[in-house]
Design an enzyme around this catalytic site. Structure first.
Site, PDB file in Angstrom:
ATOM      1  N   ASN A 150      48.341 -55.326  68.873  1.00 37.53           N
ATOM      2  CA  ASN A 150      49.876 -55.612  68.569  1.00 37.53           C
ATOM      3  C   ASN A 150      50.794 -56.268  69.868  1.00 37.53           C
ATOM      4  O   ASN A 150      51.199 -57.050  69.942  1.00 37.53           O
ATOM      5  CB  ASN A 150      50.791 -55.545  67.263  1.00 37.53           C
ATOM      6  CG  ASN A 150      50.596 -54.169  67.436  1.00 37.53           C
ATOM      7  OD1 ASN A 150      50.158 -53.302  67.238  1.00 37.53           O
ATOM      8  ND2 ASN A 150      52.039 -53.925  67.316  1.00 37.53           N
ATOM      9  N   GLN A 178      46.553 -58.318  63.320  1.00 37.97           N
ATOM     10  CA  GLN A 178      46.888 -59.340  64.561  1.00 37.97           C
ATOM     11  C   GLN A 178      45.242 -59.472  64.613  1.00 37.97           C
ATOM     12  O   GLN A 178      45.707 -60.800  65.585  1.00 37.97           O
ATOM     13  CB  GLN A 178      47.160 -58.185  65.714  1.00 37.97           C
ATOM     14  CG  GLN A 178      48.488 -57.690  65.464  1.00 37.97           C
ATOM     15  CD  GLN A 178      49.806 -58.532  65.470  1.00 37.97           C
ATOM     16  OE1 GLN A 178      49.468 -59.896  66.112  1.00 37.97           O
ATOM     17  NE2 GLN A 178      50.843 -58.159  65.669  1.00 37.97           N
ATOM     18  N   HIS A 200      52.534 -63.281  58.063  1.00 39.91           N
ATOM     19  CA  HIS A 200      53.298 -63.844  58.423  1.00 39.91           C
ATOM     20  C   HIS A 200      52.653 -63.738  59.662  1.00 39.91           C
ATOM     21  O   HIS A 200      53.242 -64.461  60.539  1.00 39.91           O
ATOM     22  CB  HIS A 200      54.648 -63.241  58.039  1.00 39.91           C
ATOM     23  CG  HIS A 200      54.510 -62.116  58.932  1.00 39.91           C
ATOM     24  ND1 HIS A 200      55.465 -61.586  59.916  1.00 39.91           N
ATOM     25  CD2 HIS A 200      54.392 -60.581  58.869  1.00 39.91           C
ATOM     26  CE1 HIS A 200      55.646 -60.518  60.293  1.00 39.91           C
ATOM     27  NE2 HIS A 200      55.066 -59.806  59.600  1.00 39.91           N
ATOM     28  N   THR A 236      54.229 -58.715  38.904  1.00 37.28           N
ATOM     29  CA  THR A 236      53.845 -59.646  38.496  1.00 37.28           C
ATOM     30  C   THR A 236      53.897 -60.377  40.090  1.00 37.28           C
ATOM     31  O   THR A 236      54.508 -60.045  41.055  1.00 37.28           O
ATOM     32  CB  THR A 236      54.969 -59.965  37.712  1.00 37.28           C
ATOM     33  OG1 THR A 236      55.185 -59.949  36.595  1.00 37.28           O
ATOM     34  CG2 THR A 236      55.063 -62.059  38.024  1.00 37.28           C
ATOM     35  N   CYS A 324      65.228 -49.824  71.836  1.00 35.81           N
ATOM     36  CA  CYS A 324      66.051 -48.861  71.896  1.00 35.81           C
ATOM     37  C   CYS A 324      65.905 -47.857  71.617  1.00 35.81           C
ATOM     38  O   CYS A 324      66.022 -47.697  69.455  1.00 35.81           O
ATOM     39  CB  CYS A 324      67.222 -49.748  72.063  1.00 35.81           C
ATOM     40  SG  CYS A 324      68.970 -49.163  72.472  1.00 35.81           S
TER      41      CYS A 324
HETATM   42  N1  PLP Z   1      50.231 -53.564  61.597  1.00 34.75           N
HETATM   43  C1  PLP Z   1      50.220 -54.525  62.559  1.00 34.75           C
HETATM   44  C2  PLP Z   1      49.248 -54.322  64.146  1.00 34.75           C
HETATM   45  C3  PLP Z   1      51.434 -55.454  63.138  1.00 34.75           C
HETATM   46  O1  PLP Z   1      51.545 -55.859  63.848  1.00 34.75           O
HETATM   47  C4  PLP Z   1      52.200 -55.477  61.621  1.00 34.75           C
HETATM   48  C5  PLP Z   1      53.436 -55.843  61.477  1.00 34.75           C
HETATM   49  O2  PLP Z   1      53.841 -55.987  62.884  1.00 34.75           O
HETATM   50  C6  PLP Z   1      51.992 -54.688  60.761  1.00 34.75           C
HETATM   51  C7  PLP Z   1      50.812 -53.706  60.538  1.00 34.75           C
HETATM   52  C8  PLP Z   1      53.009 -54.160  59.556  1.00 34.75           C
HETATM   53  O3  PLP Z   1      52.697 -55.869  58.543  1.00 34.75           O
HETATM   54  P1  PLP Z   1      53.885 -56.419  57.903  1.00 34.75           P
HETATM   55  O4  PLP Z   1      55.282 -56.723  58.553  1.00 34.75           O
HETATM   56  O5  PLP Z   1      53.063 -57.780  57.395  1.00 34.75           O
HETATM   57  O6  PLP Z   1      54.371 -54.918  57.122  1.00 34.75           O
END
Ligand code: PLP
Length: 392
Positions: A150, A178, A200, A236, A324
């Protein structure tokens, strides 16, 4: 003020089509999909359609997709479930650069008796396959290795990793949060057992995701209760969000090639423009194996936070490589694991694009970023040139 959003690895805007597709499930189609009557029945088929759409994006069978509340839940379900199924005699194997949604459950399991190996990466954020082979030789393994990082966008060689883990008789989970929608993924070609994705990060809403569970993989559920999701995830179903995830996956599949090409082109323009206009910068992560949308770049002598702050004056949003912690700026564990020098760590910025990013937005960033860097360098106590500036 103009707004330019270049923080798409944190979250993405919803696709307008996705928002529209969700609406009826808040108004007319609000039944419980488990109900036997018509209110339930007319909703259930939309869940199954979404399941097929998610499956199609990664080459899975719809029966292998379980809907969850997001990447974090899918990671926890995969790791805790696979570890429980394998028993504490199995070792856990992961990397130092995983998201906390992977690292934290692995570390919890270590406290509960599993042995845990956290593999290092090199200074380009790459995994050494020799380390993987060595770890696999130590015993039966449950591995969780991310598809793409990420922070740096570095893509691990998942086909080779899967081949090695499977040849050693291990179970392999990959956090592909990612990678899904930004890289081609086909679980028929790459034999991972478990794969996490999150809505998201691909233009669906926050709070929905999925776990791919290869047929035949033993995985006790994390959430117990009703019989939803074939008993693999009780609760659900979040119907509007599941429908949204399905459509977002379908759009991602349709636009994958064009989107990847467009993002890479704009990202490369941004990278080239910065390298040309700003001295003393370095790119973090492997340039060869990188997501098409991510640029993690260090500006020597200045702090990432100051850059972000000044960028936000122009409506430009990006992320820094520090967080931080207890009142001090701490470099991220990913950048630290790569052994990036102190000065570069603190000046690291992540720009992450989406298929909605435009050339005009990149031009706007290239207009405003270099003067910001020059201004901050002029007042930086670390800057080499400032050492020679006489006292006023
Ligand atoms: N794994 C990676 C590599 C991510 O970048 C993220 C979110 O930043 C997550 C897991 C967590 O996903 P979620 O925000 O849908 O819980």
């Amino acid at each position: 003020m103009k707004q330019v959003y270049l923080d798409n690895n944190a979250t993405t805007r919803m696709a307008p089509e996705v928002l529209e597709a969700m609406q009826p499930f808040f108004t007319e189609l609000w039944g419980n999909p488990s109900s036997m009557h018509v209110f339930g029945g007319q909703v259930r088929k939309h869940i199954e359609r979404a399941r097929a759409q998610v499956a199609a994006l990664i080459g899975a069978d719809p029966s292998e997709i379980v809907f969850t509340s997001g990447g974090t839940e899918s990671d926890n379900m995969a790791i805790r479930g696979a570890a429980e199924a394998a028993g504490p005699a199995a070792q856990l194997l992961t990397t130092r650069v995983e998201h906390p949604a992977v690292l934290e459950p692995c570390r919890l399991l270590k406290e509960r008796g599993w042995s845990l190996v956290e593999m290092a990466v090199d200074n380009l954020g790459r995994l050494q396959l020799a380390d993987l082979q060595e770890a696999l030789s130590l015993g039966r393994t449950v591995a969780s290795i991310m598809w793409a990082n990420n922070e740096t966008g570095v893509v691990f060689p998942m086909a080779r990793i899967a081949e090695l883990v499977k040849a050693a008789g291990g179970i392999l989970h990959t956090d592909a949060v990612q990678a899904v929608g930004k890289a081609p993924i086909d679980v028929r070609q790459v034999p991972v057992d478990l794969l996490t994705l999150s809505g998201h990060k691909l233009h669906a809403p926050k709070g929905v995701g999925a776990l791919y569970i290869r047929r035949g993989t033993r995985l006790p559920p994390l959430l117990l209760g009703g019989h939803q999701e074939a008993g693999r995830r009780a609760g659900t179903e979040n119907v509007p969000y599941i429908v949204a995830l399905g459509l977002a996956c379908e759009l991602a599949r349709q636009q994958l090639e064009d989107g990847m090409r467009q993002m890479a082109q704009l990202r490369d323009q941004l990278q080239a423009g910065i390298l040309q206009a700003c001295p003393d910068v370095s790119i973090n992560g492997d340039l060869e194996q990188r997501l098409p949308n991510t640029l993690n770049i260090s500006f020597q002598y200045i702090e990432g936070e100051s850059i972000l702050y000044h960028l936000s004056d122009y409506g430009i949003a990006a992320a820094s490589g520090s967080a931080c912690s207890s009142g001090a700026l701490e470099p991220s564990h990913v950048i630290r694991a790569m052994g990036v020098p102190f000065m570069a760590v603190h000046g690291s910025i992540r720009f992450s694009l989406s298929r909605y990013t435009t050339a005009a937005e990149i031009a706007y960033v290239l207009e405003h970023l270099p003067p910001i860097i020059a201004r901050l360098r002029a007042i930086s106590p670390f800057s080499a040139s400032n050492a020679a500036v006489p006292e006023p």
